[in-house]
Design an enzyme around this catalytic site. Structure first.
Site, short mmCIF file in Angstrom:
data_model
loop_
_atom_site.label_atom_id
_atom_site.label_comp_id
_atom_site.label_asym_id
_atom_site.label_seq_id
_atom_site.Cartn_x
_atom_site.Cartn_y
_atom_site.Cartn_z
CB CYS B 56 -34.17 13.07 -55.27
SG CYS B 56 -31.75 14.04 -54.93
CB CYS B 130 -43.92 15.36 -54.27
SG CYS B 130 -44.43 13.40 -53.75
#
Lengths: 418, 220
Positions: B56, B130
């Site tokens: 990922c 993030c």
């Protein structure tokens, strides 16, 4: 851009700086020769003359006729014009031959630039075309034979890029062209046509359309030290396209809108300059490219993406395990080295490079990929500088990283692809 | 940190203007990461947590030391596989958790990604996702500590039900994303990355987005 050791631009596949000579050629066309090429008065005719000269230059460089060149706003528009332009007339041909329920078929592949691939996927989703995407091998090489085997009686177009923008792999366009011509001779049909996107190839490869046997070819200025926002589509005589930009009927009705005269003049000059030097420059860059590849593959757990030899002279694309490309790219940026990455984190879509995944590589490998694309200004000292600064960066990021994968994770092996 | 819980609408986008992609604070933490785990050998952690997967694009691992009397986190070390935002967010989290003699376990549990991005002077819009893994790794480390000291009754398996098994994203995370204005699957994915590692959960995520949208903004 000023050039010194701390300013190593290795992203020429994204775009190139403009050649000073190109800029010089363009300048008069902003202020002195400002007419509209469609106007019949003297200033207009001067501009018209400049556009015709540019068209002659481009045609000559690719061994085409002037009336086979249409100027556009760049690579994406040329690709769109080629594909959308063929569908309407080609689709009507398919319907008249095979029945009105039959939709046209297009063959392409998973490595194309989004200007081709995304468009084809949208058209497929809308039910306007039937699409076959041919698989490349692990180095991104497509076999002409594999593509030709997919041709059916409703195939109107085959679109394959000349050289890949991410991994630099050069595709066998000429062989493919021969097979397509053979197929058309056998069936007696006008279709399928062959389109190639040559934007990345234009600075380094032979663009002779007779040798390539292409019917449509995309070119642009921003990758060959010319201006951005200008390009061309080569359209072989006899090939009928429907216009996608409708208006005043410029460019033989195929691309309306007042021509970008300075851009067109600059684009022709840029193509002339890179083609004149292409063999010498290719030989010079190949040496530097191989030096960089050799130097970077000394870093543990690294792998070259793309073919080692069937490769653009300016392209280096390497995956480094256990690190993420955007982080590495920004550490390099701080050292004055400018490159790009196939990591999801650097893309707007949050998807890792579709090209590296199409090679059968893992998501991890795509996230850890860095692309260096060399150019005119690149020197041996630049390459040695990168070889010096990158290993400690990779080492540092690996120290921060909790991941420690085996080399086998480079390939997705039997893992299911998304 | 506790009071921040109330103000749901913290502006977490880049407040630096358009000049630079990342703020000066982000760049500082990215280029000079604080408290990262240089050498695990000999480090005795009271709790360890890990989330994410390299496929990922983000993996975070967190080690904590806890003072059993005050329940303050006295030390936090981390490792991150990820982009500049991910590295900077984990680094900033380590500073926030350990500054002023350290957060208590309860305080640390309440740390939200928004609080971290706020201290980073914001992140570019498409990079906010993030920063969402660091606090999860922290909570996972806290649970690990509680397990080790036998206080299993205090273990909280996130704030809700895990929807995305790979990224350990819960219904609560989706609720937060909707509260911050994400009203489509794409926008929720921008914030949380839900479903990028485990696409099978997407139908459920879409249902939850509809549910929370109706709950907070009324029916369409």
């Amino acid at each position: 851009m000023r050039k010194n050791k701390q300013n190593v631009y290795l992203d020429h596949a994204a775009t190139t700086p403009m050649d000073e000579r190109v800029l010089k050629t363009m300048i008069p066309f902003f202020t002195e020769v400002y007419g509209n090429p469609s106007s019949l008065h003297a200033p207009g005719q001067q501009a018209h003359e400049a556009v015709s000269q540019a068209r002659k230059t481009v045609a000559k460089l690719i061994s085409a006729h002037e009336d086979e060149i249409v100027f556009t706003s760049g690579g994406t528009e040329s690709d769109n014009l080629a594909i959308l332009g063929v569908i309407k007339i080609g689709g009507a041909d398919v319907k008249s031959r095979l029945g009105k329920d039959v939709i046209p078929h297009i063959i392409s592949n998973e490595l194309e630039h989004p200007a081709v691939l995304e468009l084809l996927l949208v058209l497929q989703k809308r039910g306007e075309i039937e699409l076959t995407l041919v698989k490349a091998d692990k180095d991104g090489v497509l076999l002409a034979k594999n593509i030709a085997e997919e041709i059916k009686n409703n195939t109107i177009l085959v679109s394959v890029m000349y050289a890949n923008n991410e991994i630099g792999t050069i595709e066998p366009i000429s062989d493919l062209g021969k097979l397509i011509i053979k197929n058309r001779k056998q069936t007696g049909l006008t279709y399928p046509l062959l389109h190639t996107d040559a934007c990345q190839a234009a600075g380094y490869l032979d663009l002779n359309v007779e040798k390539l046997h292409v019917d449509l070819m995309t070119l642009n200025g921003g990758k060959i030290y010319g201006p951005k926002g200008v390009g061309a589509l080569y359209i072989r005589r006899g090939v009928r396209l429907s216009a996608q930009v409708i208006g005043g009927g410029q460019e033989r009705g195929l691309r309306s809108g007042t021509q970008n005269v300075p851009g067109i003049v600059g684009f022709a000059k840029a193509l002339d300059l890179v083609q004149a030097k292409r063999e010498k420059e290719s030989a010079r860059l190949e040496k530097l490219r191989d030096r960089l590849i050799e130097g970077l593959l000394k870093i543990p757990k690294s792998r070259l993406n793309g073919h080692a030899i069937k490769r653009l002279p300016n392209n280096v694309n390497i995956s480094f395990m256990d690190i993420e490309g955007e982080a590495a790219m920004l550490y390099l940026d701080a050292k004055g080295v400018y490159c790009s990455t196939g990591s999801a984190c650097a893309s707007t879509s949050l998807d890792p490079s579709h090209v590296i995944l199409a090679l059968g590589m893992s998501y991890e490998a795509a996230h850890g990929s860095l692309r260096f694309t060399l150019g005119k200004s690149t020197t041996k000292a630049d390459i040695d500088y990168v070889i010096k600064v990158l290993p400690p960066i990779v080492e540092q990021l690996r120290k921060i990283s909790p991941v420690n994968l085996d080399m086998e994770y480079f390939s997705n092996g039997n893992k299911e692809k998304k | 940190m506790n009071n921040k819980k109330e103000d749901k609408k913290v502006d977490v986008t880049n407040r630096q203007g358009s000049g630079s992609f990342y703020s000066t604070v982000v760049k500082d933490h990215f280029f000079h990461p604080k408290n990262f785990m240089e050498d695990e050998t000999g480090y005795i952690a009271d709790g360890i947590g890990m989330v994410g997967s390299p496929a990922c694009g983000d993996v975070m691992r967190v080690w904590i030391k806890v003072d059993p009397k005050s329940e303050r986190i006295t030390d936090l070390k981390w490792k991150t596989f990820g982009c500049a935002s991910a590295i900077a967010a984990t680094s900033m989290m380590s500073v926030m958790v350990t500054e002023n003699e350290g957060m208590t376990l309860d305080e640390a549990r309440k740390l939200r990604p928004q609080d971290i991005t706020f201290r980073l002077d914001g992140l570019p819009q498409r990079k906010i996702h993030c920063s969402v893994l660091g606090d999860k790794a922290l909570r996972s480390a806290i649970n690990d500590y509680l397990r080790k000291v036998g206080q299993t009754d205090r273990i909280e398996i996130e704030h809700g039900r895990i929807i995305d098994k790979v990224l350990k994203i819960t219904d609560h995370d989706i609720e937060e994303a909707v509260l911050e204005g994400a009203d489509t699957l794409e926008k929720v994915q921008d914030k949380t990355k839900v479903g990028t590692g485990d696409p099978s959960c997407i139908p459920e995520v879409e249902q939850l987005i509809r549910f929370y949208k109706e709950k907070y903004y009324g029916a369409e």
